[in-house]
Design an enzyme around this catalytic site. Structure first.
Site, PDB file in Angstrom:
ATOM      1  N   THR A 154       0.858  -1.189   0.000  1.00 11.40           N
ATOM      2  CA  THR A 154       0.000   0.000   0.000  1.00 11.40           C
ATOM      3  C   THR A 154       0.887   1.230   0.000  1.00 11.40           C
ATOM      4  O   THR A 154       2.084   1.153  -0.312  1.00 11.40           O
ATOM      5  CB  THR A 154      -0.982  -0.027   1.198  1.00 11.40           C
ATOM      6  OG1 THR A 154      -1.954   1.010   1.035  1.00 11.40           O
ATOM      7  CG2 THR A 154      -0.277   0.172   2.532  1.00 11.40           C
ATOM      8  N   ASN A 155       0.339   2.397   0.310  1.00 11.70           N
ATOM      9  CA  ASN A 155       1.132   3.620   0.448  1.00 11.70           C
ATOM     10  C   ASN A 155       0.519   4.454   1.572  1.00 11.70           C
ATOM     11  O   ASN A 155      -0.509   4.075   2.131  1.00 11.70           O
ATOM     12  CB  ASN A 155       1.188   4.385  -0.881  1.00 11.70           C
ATOM     13  CG  ASN A 155      -0.198   4.770  -1.347  1.00 11.70           C
ATOM     14  OD1 ASN A 155      -0.868   5.578  -0.726  1.00 11.70           O
ATOM     15  ND2 ASN A 155      -0.651   4.160  -2.438  1.00 11.70           N
ATOM     16  N   ALA A 156       1.150   5.593   1.863  1.00 12.61           N
ATOM     17  CA  ALA A 156       0.776   6.363   3.070  1.00 12.61           C
ATOM     18  C   ALA A 156      -0.313   7.407   2.819  1.00 12.61           C
ATOM     19  O   ALA A 156      -0.523   8.278   3.656  1.00 12.61           O
ATOM     20  CB  ALA A 156       2.014   7.024   3.652  1.00 12.61           C
ATOM     21  N   ALA A 176      -4.556   7.554  -4.274  1.00 12.40           N
ATOM     22  CA  ALA A 176      -3.223   7.051  -4.617  1.00 12.40           C
ATOM     23  C   ALA A 176      -3.336   5.532  -4.735  1.00 12.40           C
ATOM     24  O   ALA A 176      -2.953   4.802  -3.807  1.00 12.40           O
ATOM     25  CB  ALA A 176      -2.222   7.447  -3.547  1.00 12.40           C
TER      26      ALA A 176
END
Ligand code: C5P
Length: 210
Positions: free
Chosen positions: A22-24, A89
């Site tokens: 995943t991402n932040a 995102a």
């Protein structure tokens, strides 16, 4: 008044039943856009990946996990909307093979083969009617404006919001809003809500042109 669809937050791509990529992304930019659009009298639907922030009560919210699910939900809802603001995102890679059982550690390096996930904006832009518009985001560390313009053309967006890596998981943002011909329409910085107001303001001519 326009019907606006907003994608927001990260997506997840599972490696096995418990681990994922995943991402932040926090979803804060999407939430600020939803608030701003509602305050201007627009109807808002947010399609969000897993986030811990709330969305405004006036927005309809659909929760998804993966990039494929976000794409399927955008494809389902975009035909009933005037515009899409792609503030999500989405996770850009997924494992070629998702294990059905938890991967057991064996002391050896783990080789993962990753393939690209579908590009939501590029996919729906191909299905877009002439009376619909799309606003994309470009988060770049280098050559921000140039790369944002290239991305806008490749993804057939009507406007592109160019921002830097400090936008991720932050309360504030600094953006340049670019028109389809590459000119800068506006610059905005400060709290994400103030930046969202500038972005929603920039969509007014797109909606009025309908
Ligand atoms: O990740 P990238 O810089 O290409 O993202 C640019 C724009 O494309 C953003 O608006 C993002 O929401 C969108 N995007 C998407 N589907 C992806 C990756 C990005 O819609 N798989």
């Amino acid at each position: 008044m326009a019907k606006i669809l907003i994608t927001s937050g990260p997506t997840r791509q599972y490696l096995d039943p418990v681990r994922y990529l995943t991402n932040a992304s926090s979803g804060r930019m999407g939430a600020a856009l939803a608030e701003s659009a509602l305050d201007r009298g627009h109807q808002v639907t947010v399609i969000t990946g897993p986030v811990s922030i709330p969305y405004p009560a006036g927005a309809q919210v659909k929760s998804v996990l993966t990039t494929d699910e976000m794409l399927a939900t955008v494809e389902e809802l975009f035909p009933q909307c005037d515009g899409l603001i792609a503030a999500a995102a989405p996770c850009d890679y997924m494992p070629r093979r998702v294990r059905s059982e938890k991967i057991a550690k064996d002391g050896e390096p783990l080789q993962l083969e990753l393939v690209e996930t579908p590009d939501i904006v590029a996919t729906v832009a191909r299905q877009k009617r002439n009376d619909q518009w799309i606003v994309g985001f470009a988060l770049e560390t280098e050559d921000q404006r140039f790369r944002a313009i290239v991305k806008m053309q490749r993804k057939c967006c009507d406007l592109m919001v160019s921002n830097g890596p400090t936008a991720i998981n932050s309360l504030s943002n600094e953006v340049e809003i670019l028109a389809a011909d590459g000119t800068t329409i506006a610059r905005a910085s400060g709290a994400k809500r103030a930046v969202a107001d500038a972005i929603i303001q920039a969509t007014t001519p797109l909606t009025q042109g309908l």
